[in-house]
Design an enzyme around this catalytic site. Structure first.
Site, mmCIF file in Angstrom:
data_model
loop_
_atom_site.group_PDB
_atom_site.id
_atom_site.type_symbol
_atom_site.label_atom_id
_atom_site.label_comp_id
_atom_site.label_asym_id
_atom_site.label_seq_id
_atom_site.Cartn_x
_atom_site.Cartn_y
_atom_site.Cartn_z
ATOM 1 N N LYS A 128 0.946 -1.252 0.011
ATOM 2 C CA LYS A 128 0.243 0.104 -0.089
ATOM 3 C C LYS A 128 0.687 1.223 -0.013
ATOM 4 C CE LYS A 128 -3.529 2.430 2.540
ATOM 5 N NZ LYS A 128 -4.641 2.276 3.744
ATOM 6 N N LYS A 179 -2.319 -1.465 -3.850
ATOM 7 C CA LYS A 179 -2.896 -0.409 -3.879
ATOM 8 C C LYS A 179 -2.164 1.136 -3.862
ATOM 9 C CE LYS A 179 -5.848 2.083 -0.325
ATOM 10 N NZ LYS A 179 -6.368 2.197 0.861
HETATM 11 C C1 PBG Z 1 -7.202 3.589 5.185
HETATM 12 C C2 PBG Z 1 -7.739 3.198 3.980
HETATM 13 C C3 PBG Z 1 -7.505 4.258 3.053
HETATM 14 C C4 PBG Z 1 -8.047 3.684 1.789
HETATM 15 C C5 PBG Z 1 -8.373 2.246 2.266
HETATM 16 N N1 PBG Z 1 -8.285 2.111 3.668
HETATM 17 C C6 PBG Z 1 -7.031 5.568 2.968
HETATM 18 C C7 PBG Z 1 -5.455 6.042 3.395
HETATM 19 O O1 PBG Z 1 -4.835 5.250 3.726
HETATM 20 O O2 PBG Z 1 -5.420 7.185 3.606
HETATM 21 C C8 PBG Z 1 -7.909 4.284 0.359
HETATM 22 C C9 PBG Z 1 -9.066 3.803 -0.456
HETATM 23 C C10 PBG Z 1 -9.438 4.909 -1.584
HETATM 24 O O3 PBG Z 1 -8.766 5.934 -1.450
HETATM 25 O O4 PBG Z 1 -10.353 4.532 -2.151
HETATM 26 N N2 PBG Z 1 -6.547 3.029 6.076
#
Ligand code: PBG
Length: 327
Positions: free
Chosen positions: A195, A248
């Site tokens: 991520k 992601k």
């Molecule tokens: C939080 C989380 C995020 C997303 C999914 N879980 C945001 C972040 O890390 O700030 C992002 C999903 C998206 O942008 O659609 N833990």
């Protein structure tokens, strides 16, 4: 064999011939729809940057889940908006918190739909970071037991899959042990393994009200410049017991999806994030591109790169288009 013996155009001549040699499939069951659940009743608070999406009270979220199940989607992933935030993100792991409440209602109403629960503290902490703080740093090891408690609370409330998105080191192992101790050995973990600290999460932070109140997430999420490190993250999560790994965002990281699939041959998910959705919607609204075609192409590309499952805000609009023969 070259031209004129070989003519690659032969198989492009008609829709049927194109379908015959199409390498990549895209089905409703490959798509998982994110839902944002909030307290209250009969509430739908539209999210401005994500047309078609809203924060939903549990009754509305159940209705949405029923529609998605009828479309044959591969599941819904729940994000919660707590009634109040605090330094330790307590509602994330409260057994009567918003996500367990929604899970119980959905499991009863739509038993066949796969329920995913995102596991993180950022929606629940008053500072907006994904773990508990020590000064201005997120304290990795003190965060782990809280994530584990959240995962157990969600699985007990009916989550079929728990998906940690916090990027703390060691959280998959901590969650696996806690689930096993709670007699939840059969609950799979989909880890957000690679991520990235991405600008493409912008609209989500409005949707989930989870923007960090100071600083950013670069001290725990990955540097977008790194591909090899993604493979190390995946290897560690698999060793700790992840059943599926996620990359992601999706579109700017197709190379990472491909490497993970090639190297590990495990189930791979990709998260087509809020910013990827918003930019396409914004362009389509202006008539600058055909939104439906662009979404189909983007989702197909993510599958072609190696993703088995795609978490996407396009799920509801795109699922009905699949299965019908595509020109
Ligand atoms: C939080 C989380 C995020 C997303 C999914 N879980 C945001 C972040 O890390 O700030 C992002 C999903 C998206 O942008 O659609 N833990």
């Amino acid at each position: 064999m070259t031209f004129p013996i070989t003519r690659l155009r032969r198989f492009r001549a008609t829709p049927a011939l194109r379908a015959l040699v199409r390498e990549t499939t895209l089905e409703p069951g490959d798509l998982v729809a994110p839902l944002f659940v909030c307290h209250g009743e009969k509430t739908r608070r539209p999210i401005a940057s994500m047309p078609g999406h809203a924060q939903l009270s549990v009754d509305e979220a159940v209705r949405e889940a029923r529609e998605l199940a009828e479309l044959g989607v591969g599941g819904v992933i729940l994000f919660g908006l707590p009634s109040k935030k605090d330094a330790l993100g307590s509602e994330a792991y409260a057994k009567d918190g918003i996500v367990p409440w929604a899970l119980r209602a959905m499991k009863a109403a739509v038993p066949d739909l796969i329920l995913w629960a995102d596991v993180c503290l950022c929606e629940y902490t008053d500072h907006g970071h994904c773990g508990v703080l020590h000064g201005e740093r997120v304290d990795n090891d003190r965060t782990l037991p809280l994530l584990a408690r959240a995962a157990v609370a969600y699985a007990q409330a009916g989550a079929d899959i728990v998906a940690p998105s916090d990027m703390m080191d060691g959280r998959v192992g901590a969650i696996r042990r806690a689930l096993d101790e709670a007699s939840l050995a059969d609950t799979p973990i989909v880890s957000y393994a690679a991520k990235y600290a991405s600008a493409f999460y912008g609209p989500f932070r409005e949707a989930a009200d989870s923007a960090p109140q100071f600083g950013d997430r670069r001290a725990y999420q990955m540097d977008p410049a790194n591909g090899e490190e993604a493979l190390r993250e995946v290897a560690l999560d698999l060793e700790e017991g992840a059943d599926m790994v996620m990359v992601k965002p999706a579109l700017p990281y197709l190379d990472v999806i491909r490497s993970v699939k090639d190297q590990f041959g495990v189930p791979v998910a990709a998260y087509n994030v809020s910013g990827e959705f918003a930019m396409l919607k914004a362009a389509a609204e202006r008539g600058w591109l055909d939104g439906e075609r662009a979404a189909l192409e983007a989702l197909t590309a993510i599958r072609r790169a190696g993703a088995d499952v795609i978490i996407t805000y396009h799920a509801k609009e795109i699922a009905p288009l699949l299965g019908r023969s595509r020109a």
